[in-house]
Design a protein around this motif. Structure first.
Motif, short mmCIF file in Angstrom:
data_model
loop_
_atom_site.label_atom_id
_atom_site.label_comp_id
_atom_site.label_asym_id
_atom_site.label_seq_id
_atom_site.Cartn_x
_atom_site.Cartn_y
_atom_site.Cartn_z
N GLU A 60 0.91 -1.21 -0.14
CA GLU A 60 0.00 0.17 -0.01
C GLU A 60 0.66 1.10 0.08
O GLU A 60 1.96 1.33 0.49
N PRO A 61 0.45 2.21 -0.57
CA PRO A 61 1.27 3.52 -0.81
C PRO A 61 1.92 3.99 0.81
O PRO A 61 0.90 4.00 1.65
N LYS A 62 3.01 4.42 0.81
CA LYS A 62 3.51 4.87 2.06
C LYS A 62 3.43 3.87 3.34
O LYS A 62 3.39 4.46 4.34
N LYS A 63 3.26 2.69 3.03
CA LYS A 63 3.14 1.68 4.03
C LYS A 63 4.43 0.61 3.70
O LYS A 63 3.97 -0.39 2.99
N LYS A 64 5.65 0.87 4.16
CA LYS A 64 6.50 0.03 4.16
C LYS A 64 6.46 -0.95 5.25
O LYS A 64 6.23 -0.70 6.43
N ARG A 65 6.89 -2.30 4.73
CA ARG A 65 6.98 -3.43 5.78
C ARG A 65 8.21 -3.98 5.69
O ARG A 65 8.95 -4.13 4.70
N ARG A 66 8.52 -4.85 6.72
CA ARG A 66 9.59 -5.52 6.92
C ARG A 66 9.64 -7.00 7.15
O ARG A 66 8.68 -7.16 7.98
N ILE A 67 10.42 -7.89 6.67
CA ILE A 67 10.29 -9.33 6.91
C ILE A 67 11.37 -10.16 6.76
O ILE A 67 12.39 -9.45 5.97
N LYS A 68 11.84 -11.04 7.47
CA LYS A 68 12.95 -11.49 7.29
C LYS A 68 12.54 -12.41 5.99
O LYS A 68 11.74 -12.97 5.87
N ALA A 69 13.93 -12.41 4.88
CA ALA A 69 13.87 -13.00 3.73
C ALA A 69 13.46 -14.48 3.70
O ALA A 69 12.66 -15.16 2.91
N HIS A 70 13.95 -15.16 4.75
CA HIS A 70 13.66 -16.63 4.81
C HIS A 70 12.15 -16.96 5.02
O HIS A 70 11.58 -18.09 4.45
N ARG A 71 11.74 -16.11 5.87
CA ARG A 71 10.11 -16.24 6.18
C ARG A 71 9.44 -15.82 5.01
O ARG A 71 8.31 -16.75 4.99
N ALA A 72 9.86 -15.16 4.36
CA ALA A 72 9.00 -14.70 3.13
C ALA A 72 8.85 -15.80 2.20
O ALA A 72 8.26 -16.17 1.48
#
Length: 122
Positions: free
Chosen positions: A47-59
């Motif tokens: 979504e615009p202006k909503k940066k999210r973070r996740i560990k790459a292995h979980r993704a």
């Protein structure tokens, strides 16, 4: 709000982006930003202006299993003991106790317990 399908699509695209992949001994290593412990740190925007973070292995696990949740009481574990690895076949959901057993295996350089699947030594 973004749907699970939209999020999984964005994660899949981010993971398959060739600039983030480096092959090494059967592993696909995430070469973007990393956490202090060496896990791939993947940032994405649905979504615009909503940066999210996740560990790459979980993704990688979520994309492979087409879900955004782990089974209750489970965590993502690397069969190869490489925190930056995003090879889907090297990442499983398992209990913390089994994940910790794997650390012993890698310290001994052999799979010393009866857990399944077995550790991958690369």
């Amino acid at each position: 709000m973004a749907s699970d399908e939209q999020i999984l699509s964005v994660l899949s695209q981010k993971l398959s982006d060739s600039k983030h992949n480096h092959q090494l001994g059967g592993c696909i290593l995430f070469v973007g930003p990393k956490t202090k412990k060496g896990y791939g740190d993947l940032w994405y925007t649905v979504e615009p202006k909503k940066k999210r973070r996740i560990k790459a292995h979980r993704a990688a696990y979520f994309v492979k299993h087409n879900t955004l949740e782990l089974p209750d009481g489970m965590e993502c574990s690397h069969l190869c003991n490489r925190p930056a690895c995003i090879e889907p076949s090297h990442i499983v959901a398992e209990e913390n106790e089994v994940n910790n057993e794997r650390k012993h295996c890698f310290n001994q350089r052999c799979c010393t317990t009866l857990h399944e699947p077995h550790c991958i030594f690369v």
